[in-house]
Design a protein around this motif. Sequence first.
Motif, PDB file in Angstrom:
ATOM      1  N   ALA A   3       3.230 -17.542  21.088  1.00 55.98           N
ATOM      2  CA  ALA A   3       2.738 -18.811  21.640  1.00 55.98           C
ATOM      3  C   ALA A   3       1.589 -18.600  22.620  1.00 55.98           C
ATOM      4  N   VAL A   4       1.625 -17.535  23.409  1.00 53.86           N
ATOM      5  CA  VAL A   4       0.546 -17.284  24.376  1.00 53.86           C
ATOM      6  C   VAL A   4      -0.743 -16.931  23.638  1.00 53.86           C
ATOM      7  N   ILE A   5      -0.647 -16.079  22.651  1.00 54.27           N
ATOM      8  CA  ILE A   5      -1.826 -15.699  21.868  1.00 54.27           C
ATOM      9  C   ILE A   5      -2.359 -16.908  21.109  1.00 54.27           C
ATOM     10  N   ASP A   6      -1.475 -17.702  20.533  1.00 57.62           N
ATOM     11  CA  ASP A   6      -1.906 -18.932  19.857  1.00 57.62           C
ATOM     12  C   ASP A   6      -2.647 -19.852  20.821  1.00 57.62           C
ATOM     13  N   SER A   7      -2.120 -20.007  22.030  1.00 57.50           N
ATOM     14  CA  SER A   7      -2.753 -20.877  23.028  1.00 57.50           C
ATOM     15  C   SER A   7      -4.121 -20.346  23.426  1.00 57.50           C
ATOM     16  N   LEU A   8      -4.205 -19.053  23.705  1.00 60.70           N
ATOM     17  CA  LEU A   8      -5.493 -18.460  24.072  1.00 60.70           C
ATOM     18  C   LEU A   8      -6.517 -18.627  22.962  1.00 60.70           C
ATOM     19  N   SER A   9      -6.113 -18.346  21.749  1.00 60.19           N
ATOM     20  CA  SER A   9      -7.013 -18.475  20.605  1.00 60.19           C
ATOM     21  C   SER A   9      -7.514 -19.911  20.477  1.00 60.19           C
ATOM     22  N   SER A  10      -6.608 -20.862  20.592  1.00 64.15           N
ATOM     23  CA  SER A  10      -6.966 -22.272  20.476  1.00 64.15           C
ATOM     24  C   SER A  10      -7.921 -22.710  21.585  1.00 64.15           C
ATOM     25  N   LEU A  11      -7.647 -22.292  22.812  1.00 58.02           N
ATOM     26  CA  LEU A  11      -8.503 -22.680  23.942  1.00 58.02           C
ATOM     27  C   LEU A  11      -9.891 -22.061  23.841  1.00 58.02           C
ATOM     28  N   TYR A  12      -9.961 -20.787  23.511  1.00 60.54           N
ATOM     29  CA  TYR A  12     -11.274 -20.149  23.355  1.00 60.54           C
ATOM     30  C   TYR A  12     -12.050 -20.784  22.204  1.00 60.54           C
ATOM     31  N   GLU A  13     -11.371 -21.054  21.100  1.00 62.26           N
ATOM     32  CA  GLU A  13     -12.058 -21.682  19.969  1.00 62.26           C
ATOM     33  C   GLU A  13     -12.616 -23.044  20.372  1.00 62.26           C
ATOM     34  N   ARG A  14     -11.799 -23.846  21.023  1.00 59.60           N
ATOM     35  CA  ARG A  14     -12.235 -25.181  21.460  1.00 59.60           C
ATOM     36  C   ARG A  14     -13.459 -25.081  22.367  1.00 59.60           C
ATOM     37  N   ASP A  15     -13.417 -24.173  23.326  1.00 59.03           N
ATOM     38  CA  ASP A  15     -14.472 -24.138  24.326  1.00 59.03           C
ATOM     39  C   ASP A  15     -15.733 -23.434  23.843  1.00 59.03           C
ATOM     40  N   GLU A  98     -10.964 -13.333  16.484  1.00 58.53           N
ATOM     41  CA  GLU A  98     -10.353 -12.217  15.750  1.00 58.53           C
ATOM     42  C   GLU A  98      -9.700 -11.218  16.707  1.00 58.53           C
ATOM     43  N   THR A  99     -10.356 -10.953  17.820  1.00 59.06           N
ATOM     44  CA  THR A  99      -9.802  -9.997  18.786  1.00 59.06           C
ATOM     45  C   THR A  99      -8.523 -10.532  19.410  1.00 59.06           C
ATOM     46  N   ILE A 100      -8.568 -11.764  19.870  1.00 58.13           N
ATOM     47  CA  ILE A 100      -7.377 -12.345  20.503  1.00 58.13           C
ATOM     48  C   ILE A 100      -6.221 -12.414  19.514  1.00 58.13           C
ATOM     49  N   GLU A 101      -6.497 -12.876  18.301  1.00 55.54           N
ATOM     50  CA  GLU A 101      -5.433 -12.987  17.300  1.00 55.54           C
ATOM     51  C   GLU A 101      -4.915 -11.629  16.849  1.00 55.54           C
ATOM     52  N   GLY A 102      -5.690 -10.576  17.089  1.00 62.14           N
ATOM     53  CA  GLY A 102      -5.255  -9.227  16.739  1.00 62.14           C
ATOM     54  C   GLY A 102      -4.446  -8.542  17.827  1.00 62.14           C
ATOM     55  N   LEU A 103      -4.347  -9.174  18.989  1.00 67.79           N
ATOM     56  CA  LEU A 103      -3.576  -8.580  20.087  1.00 67.79           C
ATOM     57  C   LEU A 103      -2.080  -8.666  19.802  1.00 67.79           C
ATOM     58  N   LYS A 104      -1.366  -7.696  20.294  1.00 66.41           N
ATOM     59  CA  LYS A 104       0.095  -7.716  20.236  1.00 66.41           C
ATOM     60  C   LYS A 104       0.606  -8.272  21.562  1.00 66.41           C
ATOM     61  N   GLU A 105       1.744  -8.904  21.510  1.00 70.89           N
ATOM     62  CA  GLU A 105       2.306  -9.535  22.710  1.00 70.89           C
ATOM     63  C   GLU A 105       2.414  -8.561  23.881  1.00 70.89           C
ATOM     64  N   ASP A 106       2.839  -7.332  23.610  1.00 66.32           N
ATOM     65  CA  ASP A 106       3.012  -6.384  24.715  1.00 66.32           C
ATOM     66  C   ASP A 106       1.679  -5.964  25.335  1.00 66.32           C
TER      67      ASP A 106
END
Length: 150
Positions: A3-15, A98-106
Amino acid sequence: MNAVIDSLSSLYERDIDTLQAEVKAYKSEANLWKVNGEITNSGGNLALHLCGNLRHFIGAMLGGSGYIRQRDDEFNLKDVKRSELIDQIKTTKKVVIETIEGLKEDQLAENYPVNVFGKEMSTIYFLNHLHGHLNYHLGQLNYHRRLLDQ
């Protein structure tokens, strides 16, 4: 994905999409490069700076993109064609998402790989900082356009 990675990806994409929309919204391409009085950063330079910042700190440092930042150029280049700015914004968006979505939660809890502010910080902390930086300059770009795009 988490959920955190999804949120970051969505916010960066929007902005980053907002960045592109702001650059496209200038009535005159020449006005992207105007400065006046205490308004010393042009809209074009703000766009270049945001692309360089994100491609360096997210794309290169976290994603290993190989991007080499030329920070001085972000503020010194003038009269870059709007189409070239748009291309840079599109490339930035692709690399960042691509970078954000490629990150692992840890990885989010791990220290960011570069000590930027003279102290260690987590990757999630720095990604949140970079998002705030993006929005700070988006506000400047919006005001620049509304004040100097006459």
